[in-house]
Design a protein around this motif. Structure first.
Motif, PDB file in Angstrom:
ATOM      1  N   VAL A  31       1.560  12.107  -9.406  1.00  0.00           N
ATOM      2  CA  VAL A  31       1.097  13.411  -9.306  1.00  0.00           C
ATOM      3  C   VAL A  31       1.782  14.412  -9.526  1.00  0.00           C
ATOM      4  O   VAL A  31       1.732  15.601 -10.198  1.00  0.00           O
ATOM      5  CB  VAL A  31       0.164  13.602  -8.017  1.00  0.00           C
ATOM      6  N   ILE A  32       3.172  14.423  -8.969  1.00  0.00           N
ATOM      7  CA  ILE A  32       4.291  15.305  -9.146  1.00  0.00           C
ATOM      8  C   ILE A  32       4.857  15.357 -10.545  1.00  0.00           C
ATOM      9  O   ILE A  32       5.117  16.572 -10.897  1.00  0.00           O
ATOM     10  CB  ILE A  32       5.457  14.868  -8.109  1.00  0.00           C
TER      11      ILE A  32
ATOM     12  N   VAL B 288       3.147   6.009  -2.676  1.00  0.00           N
ATOM     13  CA  VAL B 288       4.393   6.864  -3.073  1.00  0.00           C
ATOM     14  C   VAL B 288       4.563   6.738  -4.773  1.00  0.00           C
ATOM     15  O   VAL B 288       4.540   7.855  -5.082  1.00  0.00           O
ATOM     16  CB  VAL B 288       5.590   5.951  -2.636  1.00  0.00           C
ATOM     17  N   ALA B 289       4.201   5.740  -5.410  1.00  0.00           N
ATOM     18  CA  ALA B 289       3.984   5.760  -6.918  1.00  0.00           C
ATOM     19  C   ALA B 289       2.988   6.990  -7.482  1.00  0.00           C
ATOM     20  O   ALA B 289       3.028   7.567  -8.188  1.00  0.00           O
ATOM     21  CB  ALA B 289       3.840   4.293  -7.379  1.00  0.00           C
ATOM     22  N   LEU B 290       1.624   6.735  -6.721  1.00  0.00           N
ATOM     23  CA  LEU B 290       0.644   7.714  -6.871  1.00  0.00           C
ATOM     24  C   LEU B 290       1.105   9.231  -6.714  1.00  0.00           C
ATOM     25  O   LEU B 290       1.111  10.149  -7.542  1.00  0.00           O
ATOM     26  CB  LEU B 290      -0.753   7.599  -5.975  1.00  0.00           C
TER      27      LEU B 290
ATOM     28  N   ILE C 225       0.964  -1.213  -0.035  1.00  0.00           N
ATOM     29  CA  ILE C 225       0.155  -0.240   0.012  1.00  0.00           C
ATOM     30  C   ILE C 225       0.857   1.239   0.057  1.00  0.00           C
ATOM     31  O   ILE C 225       0.624   2.148  -0.756  1.00  0.00           O
ATOM     32  CB  ILE C 225      -0.967   0.133   1.216  1.00  0.00           C
ATOM     33  N   LEU C 226       2.022   1.217   1.014  1.00  0.00           N
ATOM     34  CA  LEU C 226       3.030   2.279   0.825  1.00  0.00           C
ATOM     35  C   LEU C 226       3.572   2.496  -0.442  1.00  0.00           C
ATOM     36  O   LEU C 226       3.652   3.894  -0.817  1.00  0.00           O
ATOM     37  CB  LEU C 226       3.903   1.901   2.090  1.00  0.00           C
TER      38      LEU C 226
END
Length: 311
Positions: free
Chosen positions: A15-16, A9-11, A4-5
């Motif tokens: 976004v960045i 982080v990937a998400l 999940i973490l």
């Protein structure tokens, strides 16, 4: 939990990355707009900003910039037109002043150096000088009147005016001239009173200009007409003749400052080119309008329109 973490982080990284790409696209768009605007302003071209971008705010900004460019272009065109008009105006003023002043100087030199001149001849020349000086003063007065009207320094007082009486009075003042020329006069002024908010002195000057122009330039038609009528909520005054008229190419220009028709430089058609401009400005100050229609040797008509008072 670790998965999940990692997904979070990937998400966040996505976004960045998306924000970075979006900011870079905005930067490119803004840089394009800056470069293109600089090019357009330097070259004075009529180009526009063309940019496809999904940001509605940036699209609105580009639309506003294009509108500003349109305003700037129109201003540049108007400035060029005014500069051309000013050069033409100065040339016409020089011509109109030079002609009578040259005559005056010539006659004065004759009086000074011709010792054999008779008293009768001297008096005739002095009257000629007097007339030419009057022409110069009259033209300068008209020029200053126009300058005051256009600067707003000369405001006219409006009051309730009955146009029928104004029309009758003005056509009557030209009746002897028309009779001497053998011209027919057609007057259509109804008995019904027609009122507007106007200024009698300004109306007299407007009608005097129009009637004298019709006599001067429409003389070949041997008929002059004055018609007063109502149309909807307007009261209209039409001054017309059947003379040589004004060609279509000149009709939009006759109200410009010091614009004169080509043959108005001939002896029989001399004029300062200020009369119709002053006529238009005075009419507008009375919240009216003036239009021109012309078909040579059929009918040339100047029509004044004012809002009719109903009380």
């Amino acid at each position: 939990m670790t998965a999940i973490l990692i997904a979070v982080v990937a998400l966040l990284l996505l976004v960045i990355l998306w924000q970075y790409l979006r900011l870079r696209e905005h930067s490119r768009s803004l840089n394009y707009a800056h470069t293109k605007l600089e090019s357009i302003m330097d070259r004075g071209s009529h180009e526009r900003l063309l940019l496809f971008n999904s940001d509605p705010y940036l699209q609105q900004l580009l639309t506003d910039l294009n509108r500003l460019l349109d305003v700037n272009h129109k201003g540049a065109v108007e400035l060029a037109r005014l500069e051309k008009s000013m050069r033409s105006m100065l040339a016409n003023i020089s011509h109109d002043l030079k002609t009578p002043l040259t005559v005056v100087l010539g006659y004065i030199e004759t009086i000074l150096h011709d010792e054999s001149m008779t008293e009768e001849e001297r008096e005739r020349i002095l009257w000629t000088i007097h007339g030419k000086a009057g022409e110069v003063i009259g033209m300068m007065n008209r020029f200053f009147d126009l300058a005051k009207l256009e600067s707003g320094d000369k405001e006219i007082t409006l009051s309730r005016v009955e146009l029928g009486e104004v029309c009758r009075r003005n056509i009557l003042s030209f009746y002897d001239i028309l009779s001497a020329k053998g011209s027919e006069v057609e007057i259509e002024v109804p008995d019904e009173a027609m009122y507007i908010m106007g200024n009698e002195e300004a109306l007299d000057r407007v009608l005097s200009n129009l009637l004298s122009n019709a006599i001067k330039y429409g003389d070949a038609g041997k008929v002059l007409g004055l018609k007063l009528y109502s149309k909807g909520g307007q009261v209209c005054i039409e001054v017309w003749d059947r003379g040589k008229g004004i060609t279509e190419g000149h009709q939009d220009k006759v109200f410009e400052r010091l614009y004169t028709l080509e043959d108005s430089r001939n002896r029989d058609y001399q004029g300062s080119g200020l009369g119709l401009t002053i006529t238009k400005r005075l009419t507008e100050q009375m919240n009216g309008s003036i239009t021109l229609t012309s078909k040579p040797y059929v009918k040339t008509a100047f029509t004044l329109s004012f809002r009719r008072l109903t009380f």
